[in-house]
Design an enzyme around this catalytic site. Structure first.
Site, PDB file in Angstrom:
ATOM      1  N   ARG A 177     -15.371  11.876  13.545  1.00 21.58           N
ATOM      2  CA  ARG A 177     -15.979  10.642  13.297  1.00 21.58           C
ATOM      3  C   ARG A 177     -16.436  10.125  14.408  1.00 21.58           C
ATOM      4  O   ARG A 177     -17.631   9.626  14.541  1.00 21.58           O
ATOM      5  CB  ARG A 177     -15.270   9.826  12.477  1.00 21.58           C
ATOM      6  CG  ARG A 177     -14.963  10.449  11.242  1.00 21.58           C
ATOM      7  CD  ARG A 177     -13.859   9.417  10.468  1.00 21.58           C
ATOM      8  NE  ARG A 177     -13.188   9.949   9.158  1.00 21.58           N
ATOM      9  CZ  ARG A 177     -12.315   9.872   8.352  1.00 21.58           C
ATOM     10  NH1 ARG A 177     -11.713   8.849   8.874  1.00 21.58           N
ATOM     11  NH2 ARG A 177     -12.207  10.452   7.383  1.00 21.58           N
ATOM     12  N   ASP A 222      -2.507  -9.236   9.238  1.00 20.85           N
ATOM     13  CA  ASP A 222      -1.431 -10.486   9.247  1.00 20.85           C
ATOM     14  C   ASP A 222      -0.388  -9.919   9.879  1.00 20.85           C
ATOM     15  O   ASP A 222       0.419 -10.518  10.683  1.00 20.85           O
ATOM     16  CB  ASP A 222      -1.164 -10.854   7.588  1.00 20.85           C
ATOM     17  CG  ASP A 222      -2.410 -11.327   6.891  1.00 20.85           C
ATOM     18  OD1 ASP A 222      -3.467 -11.395   7.194  1.00 20.85           O
ATOM     19  OD2 ASP A 222      -2.001 -11.664   5.673  1.00 20.85           O
ATOM     20  N   HIS A 261     -16.736   4.885  10.648  1.00 21.10           N
ATOM     21  CA  HIS A 261     -17.088   5.999   9.804  1.00 21.10           C
ATOM     22  C   HIS A 261     -18.573   6.210   9.452  1.00 21.10           C
ATOM     23  O   HIS A 261     -19.219   5.286   9.536  1.00 21.10           O
ATOM     24  CB  HIS A 261     -16.318   5.716   8.244  1.00 21.10           C
ATOM     25  CG  HIS A 261     -16.098   6.712   7.476  1.00 21.10           C
ATOM     26  ND1 HIS A 261     -17.473   7.469   6.854  1.00 21.10           N
ATOM     27  CD2 HIS A 261     -15.179   7.457   6.988  1.00 21.10           C
ATOM     28  CE1 HIS A 261     -16.814   8.355   6.118  1.00 21.10           C
ATOM     29  NE2 HIS A 261     -15.747   8.669   6.308  1.00 21.10           N
ATOM     30  N   SER A 273      -6.240  -1.011   0.994  1.00 18.19           N
ATOM     31  CA  SER A 273      -7.221   0.207   1.406  1.00 18.19           C
ATOM     32  C   SER A 273      -6.440   1.415   0.620  1.00 18.19           C
ATOM     33  O   SER A 273      -7.435   2.286   0.556  1.00 18.19           O
ATOM     34  CB  SER A 273      -7.130   0.145   2.997  1.00 18.19           C
ATOM     35  OG  SER A 273      -7.672  -0.818   3.567  1.00 18.19           O
ATOM     36  N   HIS A 304     -13.799   1.507  10.150  1.00 16.10           N
ATOM     37  CA  HIS A 304     -13.121   2.210   9.103  1.00 16.10           C
ATOM     38  C   HIS A 304     -11.404   2.144   9.387  1.00 16.10           C
ATOM     39  O   HIS A 304     -10.721   2.024   8.372  1.00 16.10           O
ATOM     40  CB  HIS A 304     -13.346   3.731   9.014  1.00 16.10           C
ATOM     41  CG  HIS A 304     -12.904   4.444   7.845  1.00 16.10           C
ATOM     42  ND1 HIS A 304     -12.633   4.294   6.813  1.00 16.10           N
ATOM     43  CD2 HIS A 304     -12.215   5.668   7.911  1.00 16.10           C
ATOM     44  CE1 HIS A 304     -12.222   5.058   6.013  1.00 16.10           C
ATOM     45  NE2 HIS A 304     -11.678   5.975   6.884  1.00 16.10           N
ATOM     46  N   ARG A 318      -8.705   9.275  14.929  1.00 16.58           N
ATOM     47  CA  ARG A 318      -7.993   9.907  13.913  1.00 16.58           C
ATOM     48  C   ARG A 318      -8.586  10.948  13.169  1.00 16.58           C
ATOM     49  O   ARG A 318      -9.842  10.741  12.930  1.00 16.58           O
ATOM     50  CB  ARG A 318      -7.515   8.718  12.930  1.00 16.58           C
ATOM     51  CG  ARG A 318      -6.936   9.354  11.537  1.00 16.58           C
ATOM     52  CD  ARG A 318      -6.612   8.287  10.773  1.00 16.58           C
ATOM     53  NE  ARG A 318      -7.539   7.548   9.899  1.00 16.58           N
ATOM     54  CZ  ARG A 318      -7.855   7.886   8.817  1.00 16.58           C
ATOM     55  NH1 ARG A 318      -7.533   9.026   8.371  1.00 16.58           N
ATOM     56  NH2 ARG A 318      -8.644   7.233   8.115  1.00 16.58           N
ATOM     57  N   GLU A 336     -12.609  19.020   6.092  1.00 19.00           N
ATOM     58  CA  GLU A 336     -13.298  17.717   6.738  1.00 19.00           C
ATOM     59  C   GLU A 336     -13.496  17.887   8.075  1.00 19.00           C
ATOM     60  O   GLU A 336     -12.980  18.874   8.731  1.00 19.00           O
ATOM     61  CB  GLU A 336     -11.984  16.526   6.406  1.00 19.00           C
ATOM     62  CG  GLU A 336     -12.097  16.250   5.005  1.00 19.00           C
ATOM     63  CD  GLU A 336     -11.727  14.837   4.665  1.00 19.00           C
ATOM     64  OE1 GLU A 336     -12.094  14.057   5.193  1.00 19.00           O
ATOM     65  OE2 GLU A 336     -10.856  14.569   3.815  1.00 19.00           O
ATOM     66  N   GLY A 364       0.935  -1.138   0.089  1.00 20.75           N
ATOM     67  CA  GLY A 364      -0.008  -0.016   0.058  1.00 20.75           C
ATOM     68  C   GLY A 364       0.867   1.243  -0.036  1.00 20.75           C
ATOM     69  O   GLY A 364       2.185   1.212  -0.202  1.00 20.75           O
TER      70      GLY A 364
HETATM   71  C1  LIG Z   1     -12.386   3.630   1.480  1.00 25.45           C
HETATM   72  C2  LIG Z   1     -11.368   4.291   2.470  1.00 25.45           C
HETATM   73  C3  LIG Z   1     -11.131   5.618   2.514  1.00 25.45           C
HETATM   74  C4  LIG Z   1      -9.973   6.014   3.079  1.00 25.45           C
HETATM   75  N1  LIG Z   1      -9.631   7.666   2.996  1.00 25.45           N
HETATM   76  C5  LIG Z   1      -8.986   8.136   3.488  1.00 25.45           C
HETATM   77  C6  LIG Z   1      -8.456   9.452   3.101  1.00 25.45           C
HETATM   78  O1  LIG Z   1      -9.273  10.227   2.396  1.00 25.45           O
HETATM   79  N2  LIG Z   1      -7.480   9.986   3.686  1.00 25.45           N
HETATM   80  C7  LIG Z   1      -6.639   9.214   4.459  1.00 25.45           C
HETATM   81  O2  LIG Z   1      -5.546   9.836   5.112  1.00 25.45           O
HETATM   82  N3  LIG Z   1      -6.841   8.116   4.624  1.00 25.45           N
HETATM   83  C8  LIG Z   1      -7.959   7.424   4.120  1.00 25.45           C
HETATM   84  N4  LIG Z   1      -8.338   5.942   4.582  1.00 25.45           N
HETATM   85  C9  LIG Z   1      -7.332   5.370   5.245  1.00 25.45           C
HETATM   86  C10 LIG Z   1      -5.921   5.079   4.570  1.00 25.45           C
HETATM   87  O3  LIG Z   1      -6.246   4.973   3.177  1.00 25.45           O
HETATM   88  C11 LIG Z   1      -5.431   3.775   5.062  1.00 25.45           C
HETATM   89  O4  LIG Z   1      -5.269   3.597   6.411  1.00 25.45           O
HETATM   90  C12 LIG Z   1      -3.847   3.655   4.326  1.00 25.45           C
HETATM   91  O5  LIG Z   1      -4.035   3.726   2.903  1.00 25.45           O
HETATM   92  C13 LIG Z   1      -3.546   2.198   4.851  1.00 25.45           C
HETATM   93  O6  LIG Z   1      -2.450   1.963   4.161  1.00 25.45           O
HETATM   94  P1  LIG Z   1      -1.175   0.939   4.260  1.00 25.45           P
HETATM   95  O7  LIG Z   1       0.036   1.082   3.489  1.00 25.45           O
HETATM   96  O8  LIG Z   1      -0.721   0.822   5.689  1.00 25.45           O
HETATM   97  O9  LIG Z   1      -2.199  -0.460   4.025  1.00 25.45           O
HETATM   98  P2  LIG Z   1      -2.900  -1.072   2.672  1.00 25.45           P
HETATM   99  O10 LIG Z   1      -2.965  -0.066   1.751  1.00 25.45           O
HETATM  100  O11 LIG Z   1      -4.120  -1.661   3.488  1.00 25.45           O
HETATM  101  O12 LIG Z   1      -1.839  -2.056   2.365  1.00 25.45           O
HETATM  102  C14 LIG Z   1      -1.827  -3.312   2.903  1.00 25.45           C
HETATM  103  C15 LIG Z   1      -0.654  -3.901   2.034  1.00 25.45           C
HETATM  104  O13 LIG Z   1      -0.435  -5.291   2.701  1.00 25.45           O
HETATM  105  C16 LIG Z   1      -0.525  -6.276   1.792  1.00 25.45           C
HETATM  106  N5  LIG Z   1      -0.438  -7.425   2.781  1.00 25.45           N
HETATM  107  C17 LIG Z   1      -1.197  -7.706   4.056  1.00 25.45           C
HETATM  108  N6  LIG Z   1      -0.844  -8.859   4.568  1.00 25.45           N
HETATM  109  C18 LIG Z   1       0.156  -9.354   3.953  1.00 25.45           C
HETATM  110  C19 LIG Z   1       0.746 -10.534   3.964  1.00 25.45           C
HETATM  111  N7  LIG Z   1       0.633 -11.451   4.875  1.00 25.45           N
HETATM  112  N8  LIG Z   1       1.740 -10.772   2.992  1.00 25.45           N
HETATM  113  C20 LIG Z   1       2.130  -9.935   1.985  1.00 25.45           C
HETATM  114  N9  LIG Z   1       1.469  -8.627   1.810  1.00 25.45           N
HETATM  115  C21 LIG Z   1       0.432  -8.533   2.708  1.00 25.45           C
HETATM  116  C22 LIG Z   1      -1.689  -6.246   1.166  1.00 25.45           C
HETATM  117  O14 LIG Z   1      -1.770  -7.100   0.063  1.00 25.45           O
HETATM  118  C23 LIG Z   1      -1.508  -4.621   0.806  1.00 25.45           C
HETATM  119  O15 LIG Z   1      -0.659  -4.758  -0.484  1.00 25.45           O
HETATM  120  C24 LIG Z   1      -9.244   5.533   3.814  1.00 25.45           C
HETATM  121  C25 LIG Z   1      -9.317   4.130   3.823  1.00 25.45           C
HETATM  122  C26 LIG Z   1     -10.496   3.309   3.262  1.00 25.45           C
HETATM  123  C27 LIG Z   1     -10.675   1.993   3.401  1.00 25.45           C
END
Ligand SMILES: Cc1cc2nc3c(=O)[nH]c(=O)nc-3n(C[C@H](O)[C@H](O)[C@H](O)COP(=O)(O)OP(=O)(O)OC[C@H]3O[C@@H](n4cnc5c(N)ncnc54)[C@H](O)[C@@H]3O)c2cc1C
Length: 480
Positions: free
Chosen positions: A272, A205, A226, A41, A333, A368, A113, A13
């Site tokens: 929220r 995980d 949310h 996400s 959320h 948050r 927001e 991500g």
């Molecule tokens: C609908 C929605 C709207 C949002 N809007 C906003 C916003 O406007 N502004 C804001 O700041 N935040 C927002 N958020 C929150 C924010 O997007 C997320 O908290 C953030 O993007 C999470 O990023 P991340 O890289 O931590 O995880 P993620 O983007 O969830 O990525 C996780 C990654 O880990 C990988 N993974 C997981 N387990 C394993 C494993 N065992 N082995 C290998 N790979 C694995 C997955 O495949 C994925 O690639 C929103 C969230 C959602 C769901």
């Protein structure tokens, strides 16, 4: 024979990709995604990213708003890093080609927001996360030191001489990977609930892997809900972005009336958690849990241009963005707690880092502020990369390790994930229900111990169910 890397990043991500991009190009880096890069996400994020870049705004105001939203339980040292790095971070994103929306005069368009005292959220229409991820993916593809494996799931981890040994499920095979350091960037735990905005990858995980190494996990009860998911009661909820309320949308009760002002003077622009609790109280008062989002005061032309994806989704469901009262309900959320890290992103296990939604830096406190999550992913990814770039002495190149023997062939009993979701939805949705927490944790304990051991076949389904049971246990234990 195992594959060797200087650093392995579990998760692709925003947090994982940005960590990889900021590491020294001399390092061999592996990024794992358990599914496609388009499933996270991050890709689903709509509203945008917060940064005090307007001349009338300030880092102090951003900090103060974050403290108020977080109930003053935030780690202020980490929060100061967040708000002071925000302007530079959004500039870096623009350098990677991210096209934030601009006004007619060319200045950046900043949204207001809930919980913000000033408009400060940069956005790319209503699909900000997708735009950021795509630009980061392009940049990663140009870095020859970064290897990305899609459909590759980390299922086990242990410490070995010089670093970490990982067991990865890739194309049906168990692959050993050795790395000097490891960054957990696996996202949240939303799929432990019946209704969540999170992607299917959010099964916690990283928390399971961190636990296998004895890493400290904190504040799992700090869960954000949310208020405005589109009420079609799908498992993966579609959000009506919080920026819509900044642009003039109102939440209405079952009688079609505005009511939030009666619960909090900030009304529709309260944070929220305040809004979700008010919705719950209002549904009790009226004996009716229907709610609606009313965007009718907003000019249709502006609304369609600003929210093209939300409008298209609603149209497909038979609703007009500005003419209908759109049915909404709250959903899970975001997880504020997680794997505890220091300011450099390191856990209490040397060489093991955590970043993004799986990590607990403490910046959010107990709730948050909108737009601070993607910002945290980016700012603390950079902290980790800078720490690793300055470190020597981590190399798993010499250490060889074997995967643990495994004979399990049994399939998982059907219905476990459904049961876990039902337990969590009853026990802790918006507010904990003490009786349901007590009965829920007993059953979660049973499921958890049943999944320990090696009688089950090692599949994605098995590991995710185990991770969900672990997350449910940690959450309920904290709110018990
Ligand atoms: C609908 C929605 C709207 C949002 N809007 C906003 C916003 O406007 N502004 C804001 O700041 N935040 C927002 N958020 C929150 C924010 O997007 C997320 O908290 C953030 O993007 C999470 O990023 P991340 O890289 O931590 O995880 P993620 O983007 O969830 O990525 C996780 C990654 O880990 C990988 N993974 C997981 N387990 C394993 C494993 N065992 N082995 C290998 N790979 C694995 C997955 O495949 C994925 O690639 C929103 C969230 C959602 C769901």
């Amino acid at each position: 024979m195992q594959e060797c890397f200087d650093t392995v990043i579990i998760g692709a991500g925003i947090a994982g990709l940005y960590t990889a991009l900021n590491l020294d190009p001399a390092m061999r880096v592996l990024v794992l995604a358990k599914g496609s890069l388009e499933r996270s996400s991050s890709v689903r994020a709509q509203g945008g990213i917060a940064a005090a870049i307007d001349s009338a705004d300030s880092e102090d105001a951003h900090l103060n708003d974050s403290l108020i939203a977080g109930g003053f339980k935030n780690n202020t040292e980490a929060l100061k890093i967040l708000v002071s790095e925000a302007p530079r971070t959004v500039q870096n994103l623009m350098d990677y080609g991210v096209q934030f929306d601009r006004r007619a005069d060319g200045s950046l368009d900043l949204s207001l927001e809930g919980g913000h005292s000033h408009p400060r959220v940069l956005h790319c229409r209503d699909a900000t996360g997708r735009e950021i991820i795509h630009r980061l993916m392009e940049a990663v593809s140009l870095n020859r030191n970064i290897t990305v494996w899609e459909d590759a799931m980390a299922v086990g981890i242990r410490q070995i001489l010089g670093g970490f040994g990982l067991e990865v499920l890739r194309e049906g095979a168990r692959v050993p990977v050795a790395a000097g350091s490891c960054v957990l960037a696996t996202g949240g735990v939303g799929r432990v609930y019946e209704y969540t905005s999170n992607s299917a990858s959010a099964t916690g995980d990283g928390l399971l892997l961190a636990g296998q190494l004895g890493a400290r996990i904190r504040h799992m009860g700090w869960m954000q809900f949310h208020p405005t998911a589109f009420a079609d009661h799908q498992r993966e909820c579609f959000l009506l972005s919080e920026t819509m309320r900044g642009d003039g949308a109102h939440i209405l009760n079952a009688e079609g009336r505005e009511f939030l002002g009666g619960y909090d003077p900030r009304g529709d622009l309260a944070p929220r958690d305040v809004i979700c609790r008010a919705m719950r109280a209002e549904s009790r008062r009226l004996g009716d849990d229907r709610f609606f989002l009313d965007f009718s005061a907003v000019p249709a032309k502006f609304a369609e241009e600003r929210y093209p994806n939300i409008s298209a989704k609603l149209r497909a469901e038979g609703f007009s963005l500005t003419e209908d009262k759109i049915p909404i309900y709250p959903c899970q959320h975001y997880l504020m707690g997680g794997i505890d890290t220091a300011l450099n992103g390191e856990t209490n296990v040397r060489g093991l880092f955590a970043v993004g939604e799986c990590a607990h830096t403490g910046i959010h406190g107990s709730s948050r502020l909108a737009g601070n999550s993607m910002l945290e992913d980016l700012v603390f990814a950079k902290q980790i990369a800078e720490e690793l770039n300055g470190r020597t002495g981590f190399s798993a190149k010499g250490g060889s390790f074997g995967l643990p023997g495994r004979t399990g062939t049994e399939a998982l009993p059907a219905g476990l994930r459904t049961e876990l979701r039902a337990i969590m939805q009853r026990a802790y949705f918006i507010e904990p229900d003490p009786a349901a927490v007590v009965s829920g944790i007993e059953r979660v304990r049973e499921i958890r111990s049943m999944l320990d051991g090696s009688r089950f076949a090692l599949t994605r389904q098995y590991v995710e169910t185990k991770a969900l049971a672990n997350a449910a246990y940690l959450i309920l234990k904290e709110v018990l």
